[in-house]
Enzyme design. Structure first.
Site, PDB file in Angstrom:
ATOM      1  N   LYS A 200       0.860  -1.191   0.000  1.00  0.00           N
ATOM      2  CA  LYS A 200       0.000   0.000   0.000  1.00  0.00           C
ATOM      3  C   LYS A 200       0.892   1.236   0.000  1.00  0.00           C
ATOM      4  O   LYS A 200       1.460   1.632   1.007  1.00  0.00           O
ATOM      5  CB  LYS A 200      -0.932   0.054   1.223  1.00  0.00           C
ATOM      6  N   GLY A 253       7.347   5.319   7.740  1.00  0.00           N
ATOM      7  CA  GLY A 253       6.507   6.511   7.828  1.00  0.00           C
ATOM      8  C   GLY A 253       6.799   7.252   9.122  1.00  0.00           C
ATOM      9  O   GLY A 253       7.874   7.120   9.713  1.00  0.00           O
ATOM     10  N   SER A 254       5.813   8.000   9.565  1.00  0.00           N
ATOM     11  CA  SER A 254       6.023   8.857  10.739  1.00  0.00           C
ATOM     12  C   SER A 254       6.024   8.033  12.030  1.00  0.00           C
ATOM     13  O   SER A 254       5.430   6.953  12.096  1.00  0.00           O
ATOM     14  CB  SER A 254       4.911   9.895  10.802  1.00  0.00           C
ATOM     15  N   THR A 255       6.663   8.580  13.035  1.00  0.00           N
ATOM     16  CA  THR A 255       6.701   7.916  14.339  1.00  0.00           C
ATOM     17  C   THR A 255       5.288   7.804  14.912  1.00  0.00           C
ATOM     18  O   THR A 255       4.939   6.778  15.526  1.00  0.00           O
ATOM     19  CB  THR A 255       7.630   8.701  15.285  1.00  0.00           C
ATOM     20  N   GLU A 256       4.451   8.805  14.683  1.00  0.00           N
ATOM     21  CA  GLU A 256       3.091   8.780  15.233  1.00  0.00           C
ATOM     22  C   GLU A 256       2.320   7.576  14.674  1.00  0.00           C
ATOM     23  O   GLU A 256       1.724   6.806  15.424  1.00  0.00           O
ATOM     24  CB  GLU A 256       2.350  10.089  14.885  1.00  0.00           C
ATOM     25  N   GLY A 258       3.655   4.986  13.214  1.00  0.00           N
ATOM     26  CA  GLY A 258       4.397   3.786  13.617  1.00  0.00           C
ATOM     27  C   GLY A 258       3.929   3.267  14.971  1.00  0.00           C
ATOM     28  O   GLY A 258       3.805   2.054  15.178  1.00  0.00           O
ATOM     29  N   GLU A 275      10.270   1.641  10.235  1.00  0.00           N
ATOM     30  CA  GLU A 275      11.293   2.645   9.883  1.00  0.00           C
ATOM     31  C   GLU A 275      10.622   4.001  10.019  1.00  0.00           C
ATOM     32  O   GLU A 275       9.767   4.358   9.203  1.00  0.00           O
ATOM     33  CB  GLU A 275      11.763   2.439   8.432  1.00  0.00           C
ATOM     34  N   CYS A 309      14.169  11.115   5.668  1.00  0.00           N
ATOM     35  CA  CYS A 309      14.105  10.723   7.080  1.00  0.00           C
ATOM     36  C   CYS A 309      15.423  10.979   7.804  1.00  0.00           C
ATOM     37  O   CYS A 309      15.437  11.295   8.983  1.00  0.00           O
ATOM     38  CB  CYS A 309      13.706   9.258   7.193  1.00  0.00           C
ATOM     39  N   GLU A 406      10.402  16.664  14.233  1.00  0.00           N
ATOM     40  CA  GLU A 406      10.782  16.473  12.834  1.00  0.00           C
ATOM     41  C   GLU A 406       9.934  17.411  11.961  1.00  0.00           C
ATOM     42  O   GLU A 406       8.717  17.278  11.898  1.00  0.00           O
ATOM     43  CB  GLU A 406      10.517  15.011  12.428  1.00  0.00           C
TER      44      GLU A 406
HETATM   45  P1  NAD Z   1       2.807   8.699   7.409  1.00  0.00           P
HETATM   46  O1  NAD Z   1       3.126   7.993   8.664  1.00  0.00           O
HETATM   47  O2  NAD Z   1       1.764   9.751   7.437  1.00  0.00           O
HETATM   48  O3  NAD Z   1       2.327   7.673   6.276  1.00  0.00           O
HETATM   49  C1  NAD Z   1       3.132   6.595   5.866  1.00  0.00           C
HETATM   50  C2  NAD Z   1       2.256   5.501   5.288  1.00  0.00           C
HETATM   51  O4  NAD Z   1       1.427   4.985   6.333  1.00  0.00           O
HETATM   52  C3  NAD Z   1       1.306   5.949   4.180  1.00  0.00           C
HETATM   53  O5  NAD Z   1       1.197   4.924   3.216  1.00  0.00           O
HETATM   54  C4  NAD Z   1      -0.022   6.109   4.921  1.00  0.00           C
HETATM   55  O6  NAD Z   1      -1.135   5.948   4.083  1.00  0.00           O
HETATM   56  C5  NAD Z   1       0.075   4.977   5.925  1.00  0.00           C
HETATM   57  N1  NAD Z   1      -0.760   5.140   7.133  1.00  0.00           N
HETATM   58  C6  NAD Z   1      -1.173   6.286   7.715  1.00  0.00           C
HETATM   59  N2  NAD Z   1      -1.919   6.006   8.806  1.00  0.00           N
HETATM   60  C7  NAD Z   1      -1.961   4.654   8.915  1.00  0.00           C
HETATM   61  C8  NAD Z   1      -2.555   3.759   9.856  1.00  0.00           C
HETATM   62  N3  NAD Z   1      -3.264   4.202  10.898  1.00  0.00           N
HETATM   63  N4  NAD Z   1      -2.377   2.433   9.677  1.00  0.00           N
HETATM   64  C9  NAD Z   1      -1.652   1.962   8.626  1.00  0.00           C
HETATM   65  N5  NAD Z   1      -1.078   2.772   7.707  1.00  0.00           N
HETATM   66  C10 NAD Z   1      -1.229   4.094   7.859  1.00  0.00           C
HETATM   67  O7  NAD Z   1       4.205   9.241   6.876  1.00  0.00           O
HETATM   68  P2  NAD Z   1       4.481  10.152   5.619  1.00  0.00           P
HETATM   69  O8  NAD Z   1       4.027  11.522   5.955  1.00  0.00           O
HETATM   70  O9  NAD Z   1       3.981   9.495   4.378  1.00  0.00           O
HETATM   71  O10 NAD Z   1       6.084  10.090   5.526  1.00  0.00           O
HETATM   72  C11 NAD Z   1       6.889  10.930   6.249  1.00  0.00           C
HETATM   73  C12 NAD Z   1       7.454  10.230   7.459  1.00  0.00           C
HETATM   74  O11 NAD Z   1       8.115   9.029   7.067  1.00  0.00           O
HETATM   75  C13 NAD Z   1       8.513  11.051   8.158  1.00  0.00           C
HETATM   76  O12 NAD Z   1       8.311  10.974   9.547  1.00  0.00           O
HETATM   77  C14 NAD Z   1       9.815  10.367   7.782  1.00  0.00           C
HETATM   78  O13 NAD Z   1      10.867  10.561   8.679  1.00  0.00           O
HETATM   79  C15 NAD Z   1       9.391   8.952   7.706  1.00  0.00           C
HETATM   80  N6  NAD Z   1      10.321   8.170   6.883  1.00  0.00           N
HETATM   81  C16 NAD Z   1      11.166   7.290   7.510  1.00  0.00           C
HETATM   82  C17 NAD Z   1      12.094   6.556   6.778  1.00  0.00           C
HETATM   83  C18 NAD Z   1      13.000   5.565   7.441  1.00  0.00           C
HETATM   84  O14 NAD Z   1      13.560   4.725   6.731  1.00  0.00           O
HETATM   85  N7  NAD Z   1      13.160   5.594   8.745  1.00  0.00           N
HETATM   86  C19 NAD Z   1      12.167   6.735   5.392  1.00  0.00           C
HETATM   87  C20 NAD Z   1      11.311   7.642   4.784  1.00  0.00           C
HETATM   88  C21 NAD Z   1      10.377   8.360   5.549  1.00  0.00           C
END
Ligand code: NAD
Length: 502
Positions: A200, A253-256, A258, A275, A309, A406
């Site tokens: 996804k 994705g984001s820590t929140e 995650g 991650e 990130c 961040e």
């Molecule tokens: P996000 O957490 O908003 O979304 C990431 C993904 O999660 C998207 O596909 C989104 O649709 C999905 N998602 C959102 N809510 C969900 C839920 N409740 N259950 C399951 N899936 C859900 O993050 P973003 O804004 O797309 O990306 C930016 C963040 O990603 C930043 O915090 C960045 O640091 C982090 N990031 C980390 C790495 C790493 O390798 N550590 C790499 C790239 C980005």
């Protein structure tokens, strides 16, 4: 780069891009394009123009069920995991070749969708994606258990060994900042280990994932091995994470988010790799060549408009060279100035969305209110798209939100330090621990810092140097587990012990 208003005008889209925009909002399940049960769609916007260029499907529970069922069947009947590893490796390599053959088209789509400069998409994102598939594919034939001599059993009376087996169906959820690279980081190890997947992609940037799906059919993957479901995170993503047919969740994705996912998988005891976010320090000692380090520190934060990130978003510079490094940073303003993503001379683009644009400008305002000074940038240079100028904030302290949170935009906070213990304390004063860079000619300083910094990756005299063979992941709230290299592939396996009495 000439500062001309034309740089904010988007170039004409190619016919291939227009074809991708005209695609019917569908899902990719069992190697077929299927109409979703859900009638909801999500707008696809070009952040350089703020205009909607396409629509993707917003999958619902029935759609997710269908994709997981396809992946489940493909895993359970062994059509993929039972294939000789060399054949699996060859199909993955074929996929890498097809990505390479279509790299110009994929780079354009990525640039339009994310707002990133097309030249960087073509010369950074695409090669990294291809390398990840090629490197990881080699592990298909090398993953193995080992024979172990039992410690407490009579010698020679037992034959004991371990087996590495694919964990099953993997739900892979990716962010919008490097869409194809994130797909490669997750899909490549999962399928190499023998798992089947439901991907996804981020709802803001799904176009290349859909084109990627077409290439998977051409590469020869059996139906159901790779499935792509588009949709919102809090609905489709959440349903995938909670689905009983899923064995492992791989999330970037984001820590929140995650943390939400971690809670959800804890209930079902699924395997998980997270991650997450970062606030990575770049630490500059006084023995460096400032003329080299200042532009490198600028690249560490401003590349991809700071939407990386591991971006070096906290800059710590020894007091004795602080002013000259700041001067060097400000000299990079023109190089990193944003422009429309398809401008071939551009080094920076737009931020991905209005939400992200408002968020970054909001952080800059918040920093100013709390007493930070804007040394450079801080503004939106054109209303055509979601542009933010590269920004340096000084006069900051560690209690400010701009230092602790961040921002995920082209904003760096710069601090002075006087000795090594002081800067280690500053650098580790963060809930994140994804990466850090140290800039010094002194080897002892370098190794001391590498040991003292609490982060998953430490770079010396470089930043954002990511290699497919090196494990990657975070300490603290930057994540759980490691991707890439052998560790990344093994994270998609179960380890089984076999003990046979002879
Ligand atoms: P996000 O957490 O908003 O979304 C990431 C993904 O999660 C998207 O596909 C989104 O649709 C999905 N998602 C959102 N809510 C969900 C839920 N409740 N259950 C399951 N899936 C859900 O993050 P973003 O804004 O797309 O990306 C930016 C963040 O990603 C930043 O915090 C960045 O640091 C982090 N990031 C980390 C790495 C790493 O390798 N550590 C790499 C790239 C980005």
């Amino acid at each position: 780069m000439n500062s001309s208003v034309d740089l904010f005008q988007q170039a004409e889209y190619s016919d291939a891009a227009k074809k991708a925009f005209a695609r019917k909002p569908q899902l990719f399940i069992n190697n077929e394009w299927v109409d979703p049960v859900s009638h909801d769609t999500i707008d696809v916007e070009d952040p350089s123009t703020r205009k909607v260029v396409s629509h993707i499907a917003d999958a619902n529970q029935e759609d997710v069920n269908r994709a997981v069922a396809a992946a489940r069947q493909a895993f359970d009947d062994g059509r993929w995991s039972g294939m000789p590893p060399l054949e699996r490796e060859n199909i993955i390599r074929k996929l890498a070749d097809l990505i390479e053959a279509n790299a110009d088209e994929l780079a354009e789509l990525e640039a339009i969708d994310v707002g990133k400069p097309v030249t960087f998409a073509r010369h950074v994102d695409l090669p990294a994606t291809i390398n990840m598939f090629r490197y990881t594919a080699g592990w298909a034939t090398r993953l193995a258990g080992e024979q172990i001599a039992p410690a407490g059993l009579p010698n020679g009376a037992f034959h004991a060994y371990t087996r590495r087996e694919p964990v099953g169906v993997a739900a892979l959820i990716t962010p919008w900042n490097y869409p194809l690279i994130m797909i490669a980081n997750k899909v490549a190890p999962a399928i190499t280990a023998g798992c089947t997947v439901v991907l996804k992609p981020a709802e803001q940037t799904s176009l290349t994932a859909l084109r990627f799906a077409e290439l998977c059919v051409e590469a020869g993957f059996p139906p159901g091995v790779i499935n792509v479901v588009t949709g919102n995170g809090h609905t489709a993503g959440d349903m995938l994470v909670k689905h009983p047919g899923v064995d492992k969740v791989g999330f970037t994705g984001s820590t929140e988010v995650g943390k939400i996912i971690h809670n959800n998988v804890t209930n079902s005891l699924k395997h998980v790799t997270l991650e997450l976010g970062g606030k990575s320090p770049a630490i500059v000692f006084p023995d460096v060549n400032v003329e080299e380090v200042a532009p490198a520190a600028a690249g560490a934060i401003f590349f991809n408009s700071g939407q990386t990130c591991v971006a070096g978003s906290r800059l710590y510079v020894h007091s004795s060279i602080f002013d000259s490094v700041m001067e060097g940073l400000t000299q990079t303003a023109e190089f990193w100035a944003p422009c429309a993503s398809l401008q071939p001379s551009g080094h920076n683009g737009a931020l991905v969305s209005k939400e992200q644009h408002d968020r970054v400008l909001g952080y800059i305002e918040d920093g100013k209110k709390q007493g930070a000074s804007v040394l450079m940038g801080g503004n939106c240079p054109s209303d055509n798209g979601y542009f933010v100028s590269p920004t340096v904030l000084v006069d900051v302290n560690h209690n400010m939100r701009v230092v602790q949170e961040e921002i995920f935009g082209p904003v760096v906070v710069a601090h002075r330090f006087d000795d090594i213990d002081e800067v280690v304390g500053y650098a580790n004063n963060s809930r994140f621990g994804l990466a850090a860079s140290v800039w010094s000619k002194d080897l002892k300083t370098m190794h001391d810092m590498a040991a003292k910094l609490k982060a998953g990756t430490i770079w010396g005299n470089c930043h954002t140097v990511i290699d497919p063979a090196m494990p990657f992941g975070g300490y603290k709230e930057s994540g759980i587990g490691r991707e890439q290299g052998r560790y990344g592939v093994e994270s998609f396996t179960e380890l089984k012990s076999v003990v046979i009495q002879l």
